[in-house]
Scaffold this active site. Sequence first.
Site, mmCIF file in Angstrom:
data_model
loop_
_atom_site.group_PDB
_atom_site.id
_atom_site.type_symbol
_atom_site.label_atom_id
_atom_site.label_comp_id
_atom_site.label_asym_id
_atom_site.label_seq_id
_atom_site.Cartn_x
_atom_site.Cartn_y
_atom_site.Cartn_z
ATOM 1 N N THR A 354 45.467 -20.729 3.035
ATOM 2 C CA THR A 354 44.705 -21.346 4.095
ATOM 3 C C THR A 354 43.563 -22.187 3.529
ATOM 4 O OG1 THR A 354 43.514 -21.017 6.276
ATOM 5 C CG2 THR A 354 43.017 -19.329 4.543
ATOM 6 N N HIS A 407 44.578 -3.101 0.779
ATOM 7 C CA HIS A 407 44.184 -2.290 -0.225
ATOM 8 C C HIS A 407 45.033 -1.146 -0.366
ATOM 9 C CE1 HIS A 407 41.736 -0.823 -3.675
ATOM 10 N NE2 HIS A 407 40.520 -0.976 -3.045
#
Length: 436
Positions: A354, A407
């Site tokens: 992006t 994560h």
Amino acid sequence: MAEIKVPELAETITEGTVAQWLKKPGDFVQKGEYVVELETDKVNVEIISEQEGVLSELKAQEGDTVKVGEVIAVLTNADNVPENGRELESVDEPPASGNQEQAGAVSGEQRELPGRDATGLQEPEADASKGKDSDWIIASPAARKLAREKGIDLNSVPAADPLGRIRRQDVSAYEVTGGQPQASASAAAPSPKSPASAAEQSDKRVERIRMSRRRQTIANRLVEVQQTAAMLTTFNEVDMSAVMQLRKKWKDKFYEDNEVRLGFMSFFAKAVVAALKKTPLLNAEIQGDEILLKKYYDIGVAVAADEGLVVPVIRDADRKNFAEIERDIMELAEKARTNKLSLKDLQGGTFTITNGGVFGSLLSTPILNGPQVGILGMHSIQLRPVAIDKDRMENRPMMYIALSYDHRIVDGKEAVTFLKRIKELIEDPESLLLQG
């Protein structure tokens, strides 16, 4: 009698909202002709009729939510319709039901001739007043939808098209340049589920706008990602000097050979593929208690469209050269701007890029595009003082880059390694030619 049902749209789409009926009760419908426009989570889709006949009943109104397989209209036998009633207009005039453009998957325009119905038969005198209704205006579905949302009478909107077709940008321009649209009934009347306060109803400074299905979906998915993923963001900065010099040197020859401009995005797309090969967990997704590692590289590129953010996908980016990537980006961006993206264009990405820098963003933390586990954010290029050695400073064109990652399966080591690899390749762009 025949039924018109909501067809299978895509594996992940089970329902849609009726955005606009392209035919009215009493109209003759030919086989394969567009009947209704549905707004889905990702794109707008026009539904065709599998049979011919007269549209006798609408079982869903504009704004209703309908599910795949649901009956939304009924056609009756057209044996009593004269054969000449099924003929198109003469070659001097376009067909009354000709949809010339597609938006999203197949969203287009409906062209009707004043004083005639969709069969080409002359309208009765008693119905002559219909010619003044906005339903008889030649306008794209996107224009009609925006006009409904803004409470704008299409009869008052001037068309830039020489043929008189009203497009979405005409409605937007009318609103901006001083048009005084009347508040639509849906905007004026609060929903029973979310009643407006008396002060809000009397305050003309407050405008209540219904969220589109796509905007609702974007909102729900972003919240879902933040609630389900252990999202973390790490940053680095890149000296863009080498890329800018290389681009300046070759941009004219590149355009001459490929008829497409050389931008920064192709450099980052190639760098992302190379970095993903070094850190494969960022090109994966979580399915239950398993990790699905993907050995292909379909890179999504986030594009800001009028209806909300969309992420069309560059297929097999690892197998494409710079020109092919730039051409794909150009075509997908144009489709997004004109609302012509199909479901296929939006499905199956493995990683997303992006670029908030095009809007002036200096730094941001992009949100994951689930079920992907990584997204790279690009930002504005700014001149900043950089230490060359102990004694020298230079102003260099610098860009902050950000990697948001899940994560749960990606550790800081992989995330930092990924960004470091991006930095190395962009600062030495000729090395990208050596990447497979």
